[in-house]
Design an enzyme around this catalytic site. Structure first.
Site, PDB file in Angstrom:
ATOM      1  N   ARG A  84       1.032  -1.267  -0.127  1.00 34.95           N
ATOM      2  CA  ARG A  84       0.183   0.108  -0.080  1.00 34.95           C
ATOM      3  C   ARG A  84       0.762   1.243  -0.403  1.00 34.95           C
ATOM      4  NH1 ARG A  84       1.501   1.591   4.210  1.00 34.95           N
ATOM      5  NH2 ARG A  84       0.434   4.256   3.783  1.00 34.95           N
ATOM      6  N   ALA A 133       0.697   5.249  -2.129  1.00 39.22           N
ATOM      7  CA  ALA A 133       0.730   5.567  -3.640  1.00 39.22           C
ATOM      8  C   ALA A 133       1.746   5.205  -4.232  1.00 39.22           C
ATOM      9  CB  ALA A 133       0.059   7.389  -3.688  1.00 39.22           C
ATOM     10  N   ARG A 156      -6.655  -0.576  -7.306  1.00 42.56           N
ATOM     11  CA  ARG A 156      -7.545   1.066  -7.210  1.00 42.56           C
ATOM     12  C   ARG A 156      -7.742   2.195  -7.519  1.00 42.56           C
ATOM     13  NH1 ARG A 156      -4.376   1.756  -0.616  1.00 42.56           N
ATOM     14  NH2 ARG A 156      -6.398   2.401  -0.915  1.00 42.56           N
ATOM     15  N   GLN A 215      -2.829   2.979   9.688  1.00 45.61           N
ATOM     16  CA  GLN A 215      -1.848   3.133   8.913  1.00 45.61           C
ATOM     17  C   GLN A 215      -0.821   3.873   9.848  1.00 45.61           C
ATOM     18  OE1 GLN A 215      -4.544   3.736   7.314  1.00 45.61           O
ATOM     19  NE2 GLN A 215      -4.444   2.999   5.005  1.00 45.61           N
ATOM     20  N   ASP A 236      -2.044  10.776  -2.105  1.00 43.61           N
ATOM     21  CA  ASP A 236      -2.295  10.341  -3.154  1.00 43.61           C
ATOM     22  C   ASP A 236      -2.379  10.779  -4.687  1.00 43.61           C
ATOM     23  OD1 ASP A 236      -3.526   8.987  -0.653  1.00 43.61           O
ATOM     24  OD2 ASP A 236      -2.775   7.195  -1.676  1.00 43.61           O
ATOM     25  N   LYS A 272      -4.886  10.521   2.499  1.00 49.33           N
ATOM     26  CA  LYS A 272      -6.130   9.331   3.735  1.00 49.33           C
ATOM     27  C   LYS A 272      -6.592  10.148   4.149  1.00 49.33           C
ATOM     28  CE  LYS A 272      -5.838   5.656   3.543  1.00 49.33           C
ATOM     29  NZ  LYS A 272      -6.367   4.636   2.852  1.00 49.33           N
TER      30      LYS A 272
HETATM   31  O1  MRU Z   1      -5.221   2.890   1.571  1.00 56.03           O
HETATM   32  P1  MRU Z   1      -3.463   3.469   1.869  1.00 56.03           P
HETATM   33  O2  MRU Z   1      -2.744   2.980   2.842  1.00 56.03           O
HETATM   34  O3  MRU Z   1      -2.149   2.678   0.210  1.00 56.03           O
HETATM   35  O4  MRU Z   1      -2.948   4.892   1.524  1.00 56.03           O
HETATM   36  C1  MRU Z   1      -1.952   5.847   0.476  1.00 56.03           C
HETATM   37  C2  MRU Z   1      -1.341   6.072   1.946  1.00 56.03           C
HETATM   38  O5  MRU Z   1      -0.337   6.073   1.681  1.00 56.03           O
HETATM   39  C3  MRU Z   1      -0.912   7.527   1.971  1.00 56.03           C
HETATM   40  O6  MRU Z   1      -2.390   7.824   1.851  1.00 56.03           O
HETATM   41  C4  MRU Z   1      -0.547   8.433   2.399  1.00 56.03           C
HETATM   42  O7  MRU Z   1      -0.746   9.195   3.047  1.00 56.03           O
HETATM   43  C5  MRU Z   1      -0.247   8.920   1.225  1.00 56.03           C
HETATM   44  S1  MRU Z   1       1.411   7.941  -0.075  1.00 56.03           S
HETATM   45  C6  MRU Z   1       2.834   8.009   0.779  1.00 56.03           C
END
Ligand code: MRU
Length: 329
Positions: A45, A47, A78, A182, A222, A233
């Site tokens: 997981r 981005a 996703r 997370q 993201d 997030k």
């Molecule tokens: O749903 P996830 O855990 O894949 O979420 C994405 C993220 O990791 C975050 O939103 C993050 O803050 C940005 S990506 C480094």
């Protein structure tokens, strides 16, 4: 992500993030299908990391498989983080002109180039962001935007690691980040890196800001729209509002691969809606009876006006249309 090649065998070795923070387990992915499942179920997981993994996954799919089929399979896993589509597009563009027999080698090479570039970007983000944290004592972050989510250094955590390396005595408030928690990954990462930190429930940040216990916030992203709106997030927006009300700077750190200039504003960003069971239960322990109706949007959009600056590998710019345009000229 470790991309391994032994003779004719190619595999991706990935940390199974669903097992953290209690166990550090690696998982082997051998096909595009296995990679797609790993992305969808959040074994992998974050981005930038799903971009890198998606690129390698598409390469794996090209060992005899159809480009379009595997491209669509991986892209559908996703919807919100643009890094995934961006990386898949890059691999597709690199292999499309080639005959099928040459596509796998080219795709594997392109995936490696993407991984190396994203890792380098994170390092640069760390250096670009460092001046903002040279005097900060307490920093708040949301979700996990560290090396687990990117491959190396991280995005939001990179300037904090750089600050720690330069001897800044930082302490990090880590939002738990319900429902997937997370923040527990961030706490684990910071623990591994020797960065002092405290895990807090998501709703505690506002109080800490009112009390003057947060000097700066930093989060990843993201997808960032052309006008500087930031999708990250779910829960990020509320932190940005609290930061604004309390005059706490709110930084967003991301590689340019996260910027989607094709979207005029954050309203156009697709927000992933995940299954209700993520909210109904935690780690198999039910929090409510199964018939309770649940909504589970996984991301939200923070309007650009609440973002103090965007920290990228190409420099720090205001979260405005002009600031973003400058990154691409
Ligand atoms: O749903 P996830 O855990 O894949 O979420 C994405 C993220 O990791 C975050 O939103 C993050 O803050 C940005 S990506 C480094």
């Amino acid at each position: 992500v470790r991309a391994l090649r032994e003779g004719p065998g190619c595999t991706l070795e990935v940390i199974d993030q669903t097992k953290l923070p209690f166990a550090l387990e690696w998982k082997t992915l051998r096909t595009a299908e296995e990679t797609a499942v790993a992305i969808k179920t959040m074994v992998i997981r974050g981005a930038p990391l799903i971009g890198v993994a998606g690129a390698y996954g598409l390469a794996l799919g090209l060992r005899g498989g159809e480009l379009a089929v595997h491209y669509e399979l991986l892209k559908a896993t996703r919807p919100t983080a643009v890094n995934l589509a961006w990386a898949l597009d890059r691999v597709r563009a690199a292999v499309e002109p080639l005959p099928a027999a040459q596509r796998f080698e080219r795709a594997w090479k392109e995936a490696g180039a993407i991984a190396a570039a994203e890792s380098d970007a994170c390092k640069r983000i760390g250096q670009a962001g460092l001046p903002f944290f040279a005097k900060a004592k307490n920093v708040l972050t949301h979700c996990n935007a560290g090396w687990l989510a990117t491959g190396d250094w991280g995005t939001a955590l990179a300037p904090l690691y750089a600050a720690k390396e330069s001897g800044v005595p930082l302490h990090v408030w880590v939002d738990e980040t319900r429902p997937r928690n997370q923040g527990t990954l961030t706490a684990w990462e910071l623990g591994q890196g020797g960065v002092p930190h405290t895990l807090i429930a998501d709703n505690a940040g506002g109080l800490l800001m009112q009390r003057g216990q947060v000097d700066a916030c930093i989060v990843g992203a993201d997808r960032i729209a052309a006008n500087g709106d930031v999708c990250n997030k779910v829960g990020t927006y509320l932190k940005a509002l609290a930061a604004h009300d309390n005059h706490v700077p709110f930084y967003v750190a991301a590689p340019v691969s996260t910027i989607d200039v094709s979207l005029a504003s954050g309203a156009d960003i697709p927000i992933e809606e995940r299954g209700g069971d993520e909210v109904r239960a935690w780690n198999g322990v039910a929090l409510v009876p199964p018939e309770v109706k649940v909504a589970n949007p996984a991301f939200d959009v923070t309007p650009a006006k609440y973002v103090t600056a965007l920290i990228t590998e190409r420099g720090v710019v205001p979260a405005t249309r002009e600031g973003i345009a400058r990154l691409f000229t």
